[in-house]
Design an enzyme around this catalytic site. Structure first.
Site, PDB file in Angstrom:
ATOM      1  N   TYR A  10       0.851  -1.185   0.000  1.00  0.00           N
ATOM      2  CA  TYR A  10       0.000   0.000   0.000  1.00  0.00           C
ATOM      3  C   TYR A  10       0.888   1.237   0.000  1.00  0.00           C
ATOM      4  CZ  TYR A  10      -3.765  -3.210   1.430  1.00  0.00           C
ATOM      5  OH  TYR A  10      -4.670  -4.245   1.501  1.00  0.00           O
TER       6      TYR A  10
ATOM      7  N   PRO B 156     -15.540  -4.708   1.955  1.00  0.00           N
ATOM      8  CA  PRO B 156     -16.781  -5.100   2.647  1.00  0.00           C
ATOM      9  C   PRO B 156     -17.975  -4.229   2.303  1.00  0.00           C
ATOM     10  CG  PRO B 156     -15.321  -3.936   4.147  1.00  0.00           C
ATOM     11  CD  PRO B 156     -14.538  -4.168   2.888  1.00  0.00           C
TER      12      PRO B 156
ATOM     13  N   GLY C 209     -18.890   0.244  -3.253  1.00  0.00           N
ATOM     14  CA  GLY C 209     -20.013   1.055  -3.722  1.00  0.00           C
ATOM     15  C   GLY C 209     -20.850   0.391  -4.802  1.00  0.00           C
TER      16      GLY C 209
END
Length: 286
Positions: free
Chosen positions: A66, A211, A214
């Site tokens: 990341y 989780p 959109g």
């Protein structure tokens, strides 16, 4: 739902010998665009991490890819290595400036990466170290063996897997105790249902990534809006509440770089869905 009193009421789960609240925080969005480089406002990013802890979140998920390296660094700068927060990170993916995610499970690479993660997270031991994705060019058993050895050496407390099938979970458990599995799973995407079942049967924490995606929420917008209206809640809160009801081993880690979104996510743990609402949501994509 009102956000006047924000506390994590998601219940608890044991990851190894550590008890955590079931709702955690995913830190991928703390990075720049396309999860490459630093965010425009690093101070706000660090404040989001600290706010998560203040709200009772004690499971924070990150990865060396990341940024790369950015998310881990910001977490280390924000909170250091507190005894009451489990920080999970991952190794096994390379990044480039085009934003590609390239599987790389070479054992020597994993051994190198744990040292860099330890440094950025400002700790002597990684609480939970997860194999980010199986690598078609490296035997899965060899990659898992590297994680097992790191645990034996005390550099890692617990080992987890990500993006794995039930068969690979069973393979890995022959080499090391698997504390968690992190696969994509949400209200609309149940592709990892078999892996979730294996985790539930063996008391392995299941960490669903994406989780509250959109697009997946939009697929069931009318149903979510109907239930949300009954609880003065949002679609995202209903989707998170459903995940927490789905299985006792479920450990959602919704991510955000926005303090208000963070608080809204934590407030979802105070939402009590009826049995009928849970069933309607469960039936929606089955």
């Amino acid at each position: 739902m009102s956000n006047s009193s924000i506390t994590n009421e998601s219940g608890t789960f044991e990851i190894g010998e550590t008890t955590v609240h079931r709702l955690g925080f995913g830190s991928m969005r703390l990075c720049g665009d396309d999860i490459i480089g630093s965010p425009e406002d690093e101070e706000t990013a660090r404040e989001v991490v600290q706010r998560a802890v203040d709200c009772g979140i004690d499971l924070i998920d990150t990865a060396d890819s990341y940024g790369p390296a950015v998310s881990e660094r910001l977490i280390g700068e924000a909170i250091g290595d507190p005894d009451d927060v489990l920080v999970a990170t991952k190794a096994g993916l390379l990044r480039n400036r085009e934003g590609e995610w390239i599987a790389h499970g070479d054992p020597d690479y994993i051994r190198n990466q744990v040292l860099t993660s330890l440094d950025r997270l400002r700790t002597d031991t990684i609480d939970l170290y997860q194999f980010h994705r199986p690598d078609g060019d490296t035997d899965f058993e060899d990659s898992v063996a590297a994680f097992a050895e790191l645990k034996d050496e005390g550099l890692v407390r617990e080992v987890g897997l990500s993006n794995v099938s039930p068969e690979l979970i069973d393979q890995a458990r022959e080499q090391v105790d698997v504390a968690t599995v992190q696969n994509r799973y949400n209200l609309n995407d149940r592709g990892a249902a078999d892996s979730l079942e294996v985790c539930a049967e063996n008391d392995i924490g299941f960490i669903p990534w994406a989780p509250i995606n959109g697009d997946d929420l939009a697929a069931h917008g009318d149903l979510l809006d109907d239930i949300a209206e009954a609880h003065d809640a949002t679609r995202r809160q209903v989707a998170l509440a459903w995940l927490l009801e789905r299985a006792d081993v479920m450990l959602p880690i919704p991510g955000t770089s926005d303090p208000a979104h963070l608080e809204s996510n934590v407030a979802a743990t105070q939402l009590s869905l009826s049995d009928d609402e849970v069933q309607r949501l469960t039936d929606a994509a089955e």
